[in-house]
Scaffold this motif. Structure first.
Motif, PDB file in Angstrom:
ATOM      1  N   VAL A   1       0.853  -1.187   0.000  1.00 39.86           N
ATOM      2  CA  VAL A   1       0.000   0.000   0.000  1.00 39.86           C
ATOM      3  C   VAL A   1       0.886   1.234   0.000  1.00 39.86           C
ATOM      4  CG1 VAL A   1      -1.701   1.340   1.288  1.00 39.86           C
ATOM      5  CG2 VAL A   1      -1.904  -1.153   1.170  1.00 39.86           C
ATOM      6  N   THR A   2       0.566   2.171  -0.866  1.00 36.86           N
ATOM      7  CA  THR A   2       1.273   3.443  -0.917  1.00 36.86           C
ATOM      8  C   THR A   2       0.321   4.555  -0.506  1.00 36.86           C
ATOM      9  OG1 THR A   2       2.682   2.676  -2.724  1.00 36.86           O
ATOM     10  CG2 THR A   2       2.554   5.051  -2.374  1.00 36.86           C
ATOM     11  N   GLY A   3       0.710   5.335   0.496  1.00 39.12           N
ATOM     12  CA  GLY A   3      -0.062   6.493   0.913  1.00 39.12           C
ATOM     13  C   GLY A   3       0.664   7.763   0.516  1.00 39.12           C
ATOM     14  N   LEU A   4      -0.038   8.662  -0.157  1.00 38.48           N
ATOM     15  CA  LEU A   4       0.575   9.898  -0.655  1.00 38.48           C
ATOM     16  C   LEU A   4      -0.167  11.104  -0.107  1.00 38.48           C
ATOM     17  CD1 LEU A   4       1.947  10.779  -4.106  1.00 38.48           C
ATOM     18  CD2 LEU A   4      -0.001  12.120  -3.295  1.00 38.48           C
ATOM     19  N   ASP A   5       0.596  12.084   0.364  1.00 42.60           N
ATOM     20  CA  ASP A   5       0.008  13.327   0.850  1.00 42.60           C
ATOM     21  C   ASP A   5       1.047  14.429   0.673  1.00 42.60           C
ATOM     22  OD1 ASP A   5      -2.611  13.824   2.876  1.00 42.60           O
ATOM     23  OD2 ASP A   5      -1.098  15.401   2.930  1.00 42.60           O
ATOM     24  N   PHE A   6       0.590  15.684   0.571  1.00 41.83           N
ATOM     25  CA  PHE A   6       1.581  16.759   0.433  1.00 41.83           C
ATOM     26  C   PHE A   6       1.861  17.487   1.739  1.00 41.83           C
ATOM     27  CE2 PHE A   6      -1.964  19.200   0.758  1.00 41.83           C
ATOM     28  CZ  PHE A   6      -2.285  20.154  -0.205  1.00 41.83           C
TER      29      PHE A   6
ATOM     30  N   LEU B   1       1.911  13.383   7.275  1.00 46.90           N
ATOM     31  CA  LEU B   1       2.671  12.158   7.020  1.00 46.90           C
ATOM     32  C   LEU B   1       3.461  11.732   8.257  1.00 46.90           C
ATOM     33  CD1 LEU B   1       3.913  12.880   3.395  1.00 46.90           C
ATOM     34  CD2 LEU B   1       2.292  11.114   4.077  1.00 46.90           C
ATOM     35  N   ALA B   2       3.959  12.698   9.007  1.00 43.11           N
ATOM     36  CA  ALA B   2       4.674  12.362  10.244  1.00 43.11           C
ATOM     37  C   ALA B   2       3.737  11.667  11.229  1.00 43.11           C
ATOM     38  CB  ALA B   2       5.262  13.626  10.870  1.00 43.11           C
ATOM     39  N   VAL B   3       2.508  12.139  11.322  1.00 37.31           N
ATOM     40  CA  VAL B   3       1.522  11.481  12.185  1.00 37.31           C
ATOM     41  C   VAL B   3       1.186  10.094  11.640  1.00 37.31           C
ATOM     42  CG1 VAL B   3      -0.825  11.597  13.111  1.00 37.31           C
ATOM     43  CG2 VAL B   3       0.565  13.673  12.992  1.00 37.31           C
ATOM     44  N   ALA B   4       1.069   9.981  10.312  1.00 31.72           N
ATOM     45  CA  ALA B   4       0.770   8.681   9.700  1.00 31.72           C
ATOM     46  C   ALA B   4       1.851   7.659  10.036  1.00 31.72           C
ATOM     47  CB  ALA B   4       0.636   8.841   8.187  1.00 31.72           C
ATOM     48  N   ARG B   5       3.109   8.075   9.939  1.00 30.06           N
ATOM     49  CA  ARG B   5       4.214   7.143  10.246  1.00 30.06           C
ATOM     50  C   ARG B   5       4.192   6.749  11.719  1.00 30.06           C
ATOM     51  NH1 ARG B   5       6.918  10.882   6.451  1.00 30.06           N
ATOM     52  NH2 ARG B   5       7.139   9.736   4.478  1.00 30.06           N
ATOM     53  N   LYS B   6       3.799   7.675  12.570  1.00 28.52           N
ATOM     54  CA  LYS B   6       3.681   7.351  13.990  1.00 28.52           C
ATOM     55  C   LYS B   6       2.501   6.407  14.223  1.00 28.52           C
ATOM     56  CE  LYS B   6       3.345   9.510  18.556  1.00 28.52           C
ATOM     57  NZ  LYS B   6       3.263  10.806  19.291  1.00 28.52           N
ATOM     58  N   ASN B   7       1.406   6.631  13.486  1.00 29.65           N
ATOM     59  CA  ASN B   7       0.210   5.814  13.661  1.00 29.65           C
ATOM     60  C   ASN B   7       0.436   4.341  13.316  1.00 29.65           C
ATOM     61  OD1 ASN B   7      -1.495   7.810  14.631  1.00 29.65           O
ATOM     62  ND2 ASN B   7      -2.370   8.299  12.632  1.00 29.65           N
ATOM     63  N   ILE B   8       1.337   4.072  12.362  1.00 33.61           N
ATOM     64  CA  ILE B   8       1.517   2.674  11.964  1.00 33.61           C
ATOM     65  C   ILE B   8       2.577   1.948  12.796  1.00 33.61           C
ATOM     66  CG2 ILE B   8       0.723   3.122   9.609  1.00 33.61           C
ATOM     67  CD1 ILE B   8       3.644   2.792   8.682  1.00 33.61           C
TER      68      ILE B   8
ATOM     69  N   GLU C   1       3.966   2.181   2.554  1.00 33.67           N
ATOM     70  CA  GLU C   1       4.967   3.221   2.284  1.00 33.67           C
ATOM     71  C   GLU C   1       4.259   4.560   2.171  1.00 33.67           C
ATOM     72  OE1 GLU C   1       8.304   4.590  -1.055  1.00 33.67           O
ATOM     73  OE2 GLU C   1       6.959   2.907  -1.459  1.00 33.67           O
ATOM     74  N   PHE C   2       4.672   5.525   2.974  1.00 33.97           N
ATOM     75  CA  PHE C   2       4.131   6.876   2.886  1.00 33.97           C
ATOM     76  C   PHE C   2       5.117   7.769   2.145  1.00 33.97           C
ATOM     77  CE2 PHE C   2       1.872   5.560   6.889  1.00 33.97           C
ATOM     78  CZ  PHE C   2       0.596   5.575   6.338  1.00 33.97           C
ATOM     79  N   MET C   3       4.588   8.617   1.294  1.00 38.86           N
ATOM     80  CA  MET C   3       5.455   9.518   0.543  1.00 38.86           C
ATOM     81  C   MET C   3       4.753  10.856   0.327  1.00 38.86           C
ATOM     82  SD  MET C   3       5.202   7.742  -3.250  1.00 38.86           S
ATOM     83  CE  MET C   3       6.235   9.012  -3.989  1.00 38.86           C
ATOM     84  N   GLN C   4       5.569  11.891   0.245  1.00 32.01           N
ATOM     85  CA  GLN C   4       5.052  13.227  -0.010  1.00 32.01           C
ATOM     86  C   GLN C   4       4.914  13.426  -1.504  1.00 32.01           C
ATOM     87  OE1 GLN C   4       7.324  16.365   1.808  1.00 32.01           O
ATOM     88  NE2 GLN C   4       5.638  17.824   1.731  1.00 32.01           N
ATOM     89  N   GLY C   5       3.784  13.961  -1.931  1.00 30.27           N
ATOM     90  CA  GLY C   5       3.562  14.172  -3.352  1.00 30.27           C
ATOM     91  C   GLY C   5       2.282  14.935  -3.603  1.00 30.27           C
ATOM     92  N   ASN C   6       2.067  15.269  -4.863  1.00 30.90           N
ATOM     93  CA  ASN C   6       0.941  16.102  -5.277  1.00 30.90           C
ATOM     94  C   ASN C   6      -0.092  15.243  -6.000  1.00 30.90           C
ATOM     95  OD1 ASN C   6      -0.798  18.043  -6.330  1.00 30.90           O
ATOM     96  ND2 ASN C   6       0.853  19.469  -6.816  1.00 30.90           N
ATOM     97  N   ALA C   7      -1.328  15.259  -5.507  1.00 32.64           N
ATOM     98  CA  ALA C   7      -2.402  14.471  -6.122  1.00 32.64           C
ATOM     99  C   ALA C   7      -2.722  14.938  -7.533  1.00 32.64           C
ATOM    100  CB  ALA C   7      -3.662  14.542  -5.265  1.00 32.64           C
ATOM    101  N   MET C   8      -2.372  16.168  -7.863  1.00 30.86           N
ATOM    102  CA  MET C   8      -2.619  16.687  -9.215  1.00 30.86           C
ATOM    103  C   MET C   8      -1.655  16.104 -10.237  1.00 30.86           C
ATOM    104  SD  MET C   8      -5.071  19.183  -9.113  1.00 30.86           S
ATOM    105  CE  MET C   8      -4.651  20.481 -10.297  1.00 30.86           C
ATOM    106  N   GLU C   9      -0.511  15.612  -9.767  1.00 27.82           N
ATOM    107  CA  GLU C   9       0.490  15.006 -10.652  1.00 27.82           C
ATOM    108  C   GLU C   9       1.082  13.799  -9.934  1.00 27.82           C
ATOM    109  OE1 GLU C   9       3.095  17.914 -12.920  1.00 27.82           O
ATOM    110  OE2 GLU C   9       2.344  19.240 -11.331  1.00 27.82           O
ATOM    111  N   LEU C  10       0.391  12.687  -9.974  1.00 27.31           N
ATOM    112  CA  LEU C  10       0.830  11.508  -9.236  1.00 27.31           C
ATOM    113  C   LEU C  10       2.137  10.964  -9.814  1.00 27.31           C
ATOM    114  CD1 LEU C  10      -2.601   9.689  -8.748  1.00 27.31           C
ATOM    115  CD2 LEU C  10      -1.311  11.029  -7.073  1.00 27.31           C
TER     116      LEU C  10
END
Length: 242
Positions: free
Chosen positions: A80-85, A90-97, A107-116
């Motif tokens: 599963v890939t989670g993407l957010d800008f 994302l820091a909270v997400a990494r703590k949550n898991i 895998e969490f990564m920083q990115g733009n939903a307008m240009e995946l």
């Protein structure tokens, strides 16, 4: 009255806003949905049809709750890939898991939903929870989700909607207009952020209009399912088989 950001500055505004409320976001989400958000996420993943061993994408993943629900469906052999800008979300997400049994497949990564940042036809499904109302252009994002999903894969949105039953509709909007902003001020720590979340939900396209956007993005088998009397809705579509 709170002034919503325009299309040109919305991206920066939303990123800064979510960075400011990341730490309290999960608590506020649970309070504002009376704890129903968990069952809604489970249903969203079921509708996404992610199977054991599959590969899922969760955009605007925030604190990772919907990503974790995908992981439960994908199992230990999936990914599963989670993407957010928002870096703070994302820091909270990494703590949550941390301590989550299937954290190694997420895998969490920083990115733009307008240009995946993914090739075409990569994922078995793509979900977005309470995210489409925060993007500069909904159609562009749904097209991107369609692009990166494999033929036959599902695209599913879980977001605020518009109830239609007359009496319930009036009661809901009264609650939404008075109680939600007050809860945000009291527990959210950022009144402006929750004013934005309130106002953006009010102008977000209703579920039947969002279905049309999904169709324009090239998806088939589109439709919606109302939850909690239409306060929230699942909107979905399938990428055509090529």
């Amino acid at each position: 009255m709170f002034a919503l950001p325009n299309k040109d500055n919305k991206e920066k505004f939303v990123r800064d806003m979510f960075n400011s409320i990341a730490r309290r976001y999960d608590l506020m989400n649970t309070l504002m949905t009376f704890g129903m958000d968990k069952s809604w996420r489970k249903l969203a993943v079921r509708r996404a049809e992610l199977e054991n061993g599959g590969q899922g994408l969760d955009i605007c993943c925030g604190t990772g709750m919907l990503s974790m629900e995908q992981a439960r469906a994908a199992g230990s052999s999936g990914k599963v890939t989670g993407l957010d800008f928002s870096e703070n979300m994302l820091a909270v997400a990494r703590k949550n898991i941390q301590g989550f049994q299937l954290n190694n497949i997420i895998e969490f990564m920083q990115g733009n939903a307008m240009e995946l940042p993914f090739p075409d036809n990569t994922f078995d499904c793509a979900t977005v929870g309470w995210g489409l109302r925060n993007v500069p252009d909904i159609l562009t994002v749904v097209k991107e989700m369609n692009r990166v999903v494999k033929p036959g894969g599902k695209v599913v949105s879980l977001d605020m909607a518009q109830p239609t039953a007359p009496v319930f509709k009036q009661a809901y909007w009264l609650f939404f207009d008075k109680v939600i902003p007050a809860m945000g001020k009291l527990w959210g720590g950022n009144k402006g952020a929750y004013d934005y979340l309130h106002d953006s939900a009010k102008i977000f396209p209703p579920q039947w209009e969002l279905v049309e956007i999904f169709r324009k993005a090239g998806l088939v088998e589109t439709g919606y399912k109302n939850l909690a009397g239409g306060v929230v809705a699942l909107v979905e579509g399938r990428k055509p088989n090529q």
